[in-house]
Design a protein around this motif. Structure first.
Motif, PDB file in Angstrom:
ATOM      1  N   ILE A  43       0.988  -1.173  -0.001  1.00  0.00           N
ATOM      2  CA  ILE A  43      -0.021  -0.090  -0.196  1.00  0.00           C
ATOM      3  C   ILE A  43       0.850   1.270  -0.196  1.00  0.00           C
ATOM      4  CG2 ILE A  43      -1.822   0.718   1.767  1.00  0.00           C
ATOM      5  CD1 ILE A  43      -2.826  -2.034   2.221  1.00  0.00           C
ATOM      6  N   ASN A  44       2.304   0.931   1.025  1.00  0.00           N
ATOM      7  CA  ASN A  44       2.469   2.008   1.132  1.00  0.00           C
ATOM      8  C   ASN A  44       3.831   2.610  -0.637  1.00  0.00           C
ATOM      9  OD1 ASN A  44       3.796   4.549   1.950  1.00  0.00           O
ATOM     10  ND2 ASN A  44       5.790   2.741   2.566  1.00  0.00           N
ATOM     11  N   HIS A  45       3.764   1.249  -1.093  1.00  0.00           N
ATOM     12  CA  HIS A  45       4.685   1.374  -2.506  1.00  0.00           C
ATOM     13  C   HIS A  45       3.917   2.206  -3.879  1.00  0.00           C
ATOM     14  CE1 HIS A  45       7.542   0.749  -5.668  1.00  0.00           C
ATOM     15  NE2 HIS A  45       6.268   0.054  -6.299  1.00  0.00           N
ATOM     16  N   PHE A  46       2.364   1.836  -4.018  1.00  0.00           N
ATOM     17  CA  PHE A  46       1.361   2.213  -4.538  1.00  0.00           C
ATOM     18  C   PHE A  46       0.509   3.730  -4.405  1.00  0.00           C
ATOM     19  CE2 PHE A  46       1.312  -2.790  -5.469  1.00  0.00           C
ATOM     20  CZ  PHE A  46       1.852  -1.895  -6.127  1.00  0.00           C
ATOM     21  N   ILE A  47       0.455   3.779  -2.413  1.00  0.00           N
ATOM     22  CA  ILE A  47      -0.448   5.343  -2.205  1.00  0.00           C
ATOM     23  C   ILE A  47       0.824   5.904  -1.305  1.00  0.00           C
ATOM     24  CG2 ILE A  47      -1.911   5.951  -1.439  1.00  0.00           C
ATOM     25  CD1 ILE A  47      -3.282   3.287  -2.128  1.00  0.00           C
ATOM     26  N   PRO A  48       2.343   5.943  -1.635  1.00  0.00           N
ATOM     27  CA  PRO A  48       2.690   6.935  -1.367  1.00  0.00           C
ATOM     28  C   PRO A  48       2.485   7.852   0.077  1.00  0.00           C
ATOM     29  CG  PRO A  48       3.282   7.995  -2.849  1.00  0.00           C
ATOM     30  CD  PRO A  48       2.512   7.090  -3.600  1.00  0.00           C
ATOM     31  N   ILE A  49       2.940   8.624   1.158  1.00  0.00           N
ATOM     32  CA  ILE A  49       2.189   9.650   1.914  1.00  0.00           C
ATOM     33  C   ILE A  49       3.348  10.620   1.329  1.00  0.00           C
ATOM     34  CG2 ILE A  49       1.748  10.134   4.407  1.00  0.00           C
ATOM     35  CD1 ILE A  49       1.846   6.923   4.841  1.00  0.00           C
ATOM     36  N   LYS A  50       1.964  11.487   1.151  1.00  0.00           N
ATOM     37  CA  LYS A  50       2.924  12.509   0.312  1.00  0.00           C
ATOM     38  C   LYS A  50       2.563  14.000   2.294  1.00  0.00           C
ATOM     39  CE  LYS A  50       2.582  11.863  -3.895  1.00  0.00           C
ATOM     40  NZ  LYS A  50       1.791  12.688  -5.176  1.00  0.00           N
TER      41      LYS A  50
END
Length: 51
Positions: A43-50
């Motif tokens: 999840i972190n790879h495809f939807i990184p936290i900005k």
């Protein structure tokens, strides 16, 4: 109680083997933890936290 007596009591205790259900619970807990860790990494790879 003196510490030497406490150490003797701890060392004299017999170790009991794990029951089959305990082995299954340990394995399933480790498996679930690894799977959830992989899911969170994906999840972190495809939807990184900005920030």
């Amino acid at each position: 109680m003196p510490t030497s007596n406490l150490k003797d009591e701890i060392n004299a205790k017999d170790v009991e083997p794990l029951l089959p259900i305990e082995k299954k619970l340990i394995g399933s807990s480790l498996g679930l933890g690894i799977v959830l860790l992989i899911v969170l990494i994906a999840i972190n790879h495809f939807i990184p936290i900005k920030l």
